[in-house]
Scaffold this motif. Structure first.
Motif, short mmCIF file in Angstrom:
data_model
loop_
_atom_site.label_atom_id
_atom_site.label_comp_id
_atom_site.label_asym_id
_atom_site.label_seq_id
_atom_site.Cartn_x
_atom_site.Cartn_y
_atom_site.Cartn_z
N VAL A 107 0.84 -1.20 0.00
CA VAL A 107 0.00 0.00 0.00
C VAL A 107 0.88 1.25 0.00
CG1 VAL A 107 -1.83 1.25 1.20
CG2 VAL A 107 -1.81 -1.26 1.22
N LEU A 108 1.94 1.22 0.77
CA LEU A 108 2.85 2.38 0.81
C LEU A 108 3.43 2.67 -0.56
CD1 LEU A 108 4.92 1.58 4.05
CD2 LEU A 108 2.76 2.84 3.87
N ALA A 109 3.89 1.60 -1.22
CA ALA A 109 4.51 1.77 -2.53
C ALA A 109 3.50 2.24 -3.58
CB ALA A 109 5.16 0.47 -2.98
N GLU A 110 2.29 1.69 -3.53
CA GLU A 110 1.25 2.05 -4.51
C GLU A 110 0.82 3.50 -4.38
OE1 GLU A 110 -1.95 -0.64 -3.82
OE2 GLU A 110 -0.77 -2.43 -4.31
N THR A 111 0.76 3.99 -3.14
CA THR A 111 0.22 5.33 -2.90
C THR A 111 1.29 6.37 -2.63
OG1 THR A 111 -0.03 4.86 -0.52
CG2 THR A 111 -1.90 4.33 -1.96
N GLY A 112 2.55 5.95 -2.51
CA GLY A 112 3.61 6.89 -2.19
C GLY A 112 3.41 7.55 -0.85
N THR A 113 3.16 6.71 0.18
CA THR A 113 2.89 7.23 1.53
C THR A 113 3.97 6.75 2.50
OG1 THR A 113 0.51 7.12 1.08
CG2 THR A 113 1.19 7.36 3.39
N PRO A 114 4.65 7.64 3.20
CA PRO A 114 5.65 7.20 4.17
C PRO A 114 5.00 6.60 5.42
CG PRO A 114 5.56 9.60 4.08
CD PRO A 114 4.63 9.09 3.02
N VAL A 123 13.39 -6.36 9.18
CA VAL A 123 12.91 -6.69 7.83
C VAL A 123 11.88 -5.68 7.33
CG1 VAL A 123 13.39 -9.15 8.07
CG2 VAL A 123 11.13 -8.28 8.69
N ILE A 124 11.32 -4.90 8.22
CA ILE A 124 10.37 -3.86 7.81
C ILE A 124 11.06 -2.80 6.96
CG2 ILE A 124 8.84 -2.02 8.65
CD1 ILE A 124 8.50 -3.71 11.22
N LYS A 132 9.55 -1.10 -2.20
CA LYS A 132 8.49 -1.03 -1.18
C LYS A 132 9.01 -0.39 0.09
CE LYS A 132 6.19 -5.25 -2.81
NZ LYS A 132 5.76 -6.63 -2.44
N ARG A 133 10.19 -0.81 0.51
CA ARG A 133 10.74 -0.31 1.78
C ARG A 133 11.27 1.12 1.66
NH1 ARG A 133 11.03 -5.72 1.57
NH2 ARG A 133 10.68 -6.89 3.50
N ARG A 134 11.30 1.64 0.47
CA ARG A 134 11.71 3.03 0.28
C ARG A 134 10.83 3.97 1.10
NH1 ARG A 134 10.40 7.23 -3.42
NH2 ARG A 134 12.18 8.61 -3.80
N TRP A 135 9.58 3.56 1.33
CA TRP A 135 8.63 4.41 2.05
C TRP A 135 8.52 4.04 3.52
CZ3 TRP A 135 6.73 8.56 -0.46
CH2 TRP A 135 6.87 8.56 -1.86
N ALA A 136 9.26 3.02 3.96
CA ALA A 136 9.12 2.50 5.31
C ALA A 136 10.24 2.96 6.23
CB ALA A 136 9.06 0.97 5.27
N VAL A 356 19.08 8.47 19.78
CA VAL A 356 19.46 9.56 18.88
C VAL A 356 19.33 9.06 17.45
CG1 VAL A 356 21.24 11.20 18.20
CG2 VAL A 356 21.09 10.44 20.59
N LEU A 357 18.51 9.72 16.63
CA LEU A 357 18.22 9.27 15.27
C LEU A 357 19.11 9.94 14.24
CD1 LEU A 357 14.31 9.28 15.38
CD2 LEU A 357 15.76 7.26 15.12
N ASN A 358 19.75 9.11 13.43
CA ASN A 358 20.46 9.55 12.23
C ASN A 358 20.02 8.63 11.10
OD1 ASN A 358 22.59 11.75 12.84
ND2 ASN A 358 22.80 10.32 14.56
N ILE A 359 19.00 9.05 10.37
CA ILE A 359 18.40 8.23 9.32
C ILE A 359 19.02 8.59 7.98
CG2 ILE A 359 16.24 7.59 8.19
CD1 ILE A 359 14.79 8.33 10.77
N THR A 360 19.36 7.57 7.21
CA THR A 360 20.00 7.78 5.91
C THR A 360 19.32 6.91 4.86
OG1 THR A 360 21.60 5.98 6.21
CG2 THR A 360 22.20 8.14 7.09
N LYS A 361 19.78 7.03 3.62
CA LYS A 361 19.23 6.22 2.53
C LYS A 361 19.42 4.73 2.77
CE LYS A 361 19.57 9.64 -1.19
NZ LYS A 361 20.13 9.96 -2.52
N SER A 362 20.47 4.37 3.47
CA SER A 362 20.75 2.96 3.72
C SER A 362 20.30 2.48 5.09
CB SER A 362 22.25 2.68 3.57
OG SER A 362 23.00 3.45 4.50
N ASP A 363 19.82 3.39 5.93
CA ASP A 363 19.39 3.04 7.29
C ASP A 363 18.12 3.80 7.62
OD1 ASP A 363 19.03 2.44 9.95
OD2 ASP A 363 20.95 3.24 10.63
N HIS A 364 16.98 3.11 7.53
CA HIS A 364 15.68 3.73 7.79
C HIS A 364 15.22 3.55 9.23
CE1 HIS A 364 14.00 4.46 3.47
NE2 HIS A 364 15.19 5.00 3.66
#
Length: 386
Positions: A107-114, A123-124, A132-136, A356-364
């Motif tokens: 659903v996330l991938a279909e609708t482009g919703t984070p 694994v999420i 799919k996980r691009r939005w997760a 402490v959050l440091n989110i990157t393209k390789s670590d969501h």
């Protein structure tokens, strides 16, 4: 009225609602949690924290739509579809369980919703470059981070052999894999047993674990079902150390476990034991501020890992929404959802109650060792161990 003016009036009446929708003045967040069903203890703590969310995000008015999935995967997916197609939410927070979060990825991938999930398994969000996980994204610490904390503690205590009793689902699978990887044979896993969240008895699993003569037992479960193996082990005379995961962080676990869970060792986010942290801990001030806010509403010693994660989700979105708005994109539009996703992915040094959050393209996920401490249950409450 001249025909030309009539046509303009009709056109304006048709377009006006579309313009108001595309330039929505408020940020709308959908929430899917397990307020009922086997994971209700987790969902209730989540909902308690959501009630404390401020009415703004990034300085803009915010509206929160909270749905219960009943700890049912198919219902969670239905909620995702309703929130994205009917409510046109800008992002989703939740679900509480891994299976539901995984089922919602389509659903996330279909609708482009984070999505900012409140379930634990890596694994999420891994691999982060999966379409799919691009939005997760997710708040709870990865099992690998918590497993390594357990291994360090076991080694410091001279534990050589461990029996594993875990959920017979993705939560148990992830924990067995991550603990095995972190331990790498030290300590050695001498028994592997599984049980269902809804099981009324785990006598067979407990007896097999005891028969392996482990120095310690690791129970990989969450919420109140995680108390059953521990109570059974003690009933059958087990005298060794018992470790649990950060999934036990509910008041209901303490109530169901009673005196049988005193002495339990577990990794936890620092927010759970905020006031007992050393002053040098970088999360302490933020964690204590949230503990004060939460316990003023719900009473002393009521704070849990899950409440901290849920409030951390608001803090993460608050930061990301503020940065997404600077792109010029408006809430309620696909452009804003994309900008919000990008902003989430560029979160840097954001202190939330559990790390402490440091989110990157390789670590969501984005947490490091500052997001974990060892806890122990003393006198029926979660306490700081080290």
């Amino acid at each position: 009225m001249p025909k030309s003016l009539f046509r303009l009036a009709v056109l304006a009446a048709t377009i006006a609602p579309l313009l108001s929708w595309s330039a929505r003045a408020e940020v709308v967040i959908g929430v899917d949690i397990s307020s009922t069903g086997p994971a209700a203890a987790i969902g209730i703590q989540t909902n308690n924290a959501i009630r404390l969310w401020p009415a703004t995000l990034g300085g803009e008015p915010a509206r929160y739509i909270v749905l219960d999935d009943g700890t049912d995967v198919s219902r969670a997916v239905k909620n995702f579809r309703k929130l994205t197609s009917e409510d046109k939410v800008d992002a989703i927070v939740g679900p509480n369980i891994t299976a539901s979060a995984l089922a919602g990825l389509d659903v996330l991938a279909e609708t482009g919703t984070p999505m900012v999930a409140l379930a634990a398994s890596a694994v999420i969000v891994e691999p982060a470059d999966d379409p799919k996980r691009r939005w997760a994204f997710k708040m709870p610490q990865n099992d690998s981070l918590m497993a390594s904390a357990l291994v360090q503690d076991m080694r410091s205590k001279g534990i050589k052999n461990v029996a594993f009793i875990g959920f017979a689902d993705s939560y148990g699978d992830s924990w067995l894999a991550e603990f095995s990887k972190a331990a790498n044979g030290d300590p050695k896993i001498v028994a592997q047993e599984r049980f269902q969240r809804t099981d009324a008895s785990v006598m067979g699993q407990a007896l097999k674990a005891i028969a392996a003569k482990p120095d310690a037992v690791l129970i990989a479960g969450s919420g109140t079902p995680a108390a059953l193996p521990q109570k059974t082990l003690l009933e059958r005379g087990y005298k060794g150390l018992i470790y649990q995961t950060h999934g036990i962080g509910t008041l209901e676990f303490l109530q169901v476990g009673g005196k049988d869970v005193n002495g339990t060792l577990f990794p936890t986010g620092p927010g759970v034991v905020a006031r007992e942290l050393p002053d040098s801990n970088p999360v302490k001030s933020v964690a204590v501020a949230f503990a004060d806010k939460y316990e003023a509403q719900y009473g002393p010693n009521s704070l849990t890992q899950f409440a901290g994660d849920a409030y951390g989700a608001w803090m993460l979105l608050d930061s990301a929404v503020g940065r997404a708005l600077k792109t010029g994109a408006k809430p309620g539009t696909p452009a804003f959802r994309t900008a919000l996703r990008d902003a989430l992915e560029s979160t840097t040094n954001l202190i939330v109650p559990n790390g402490v959050l440091n989110i990157t393209k390789s670590d969501h996920q984005g947490f490091d060792e500052r997001a974990r401490v060892m806890g122990v249950i003393r006198d029926g409450r979660f306490s700081y161990a080290q």
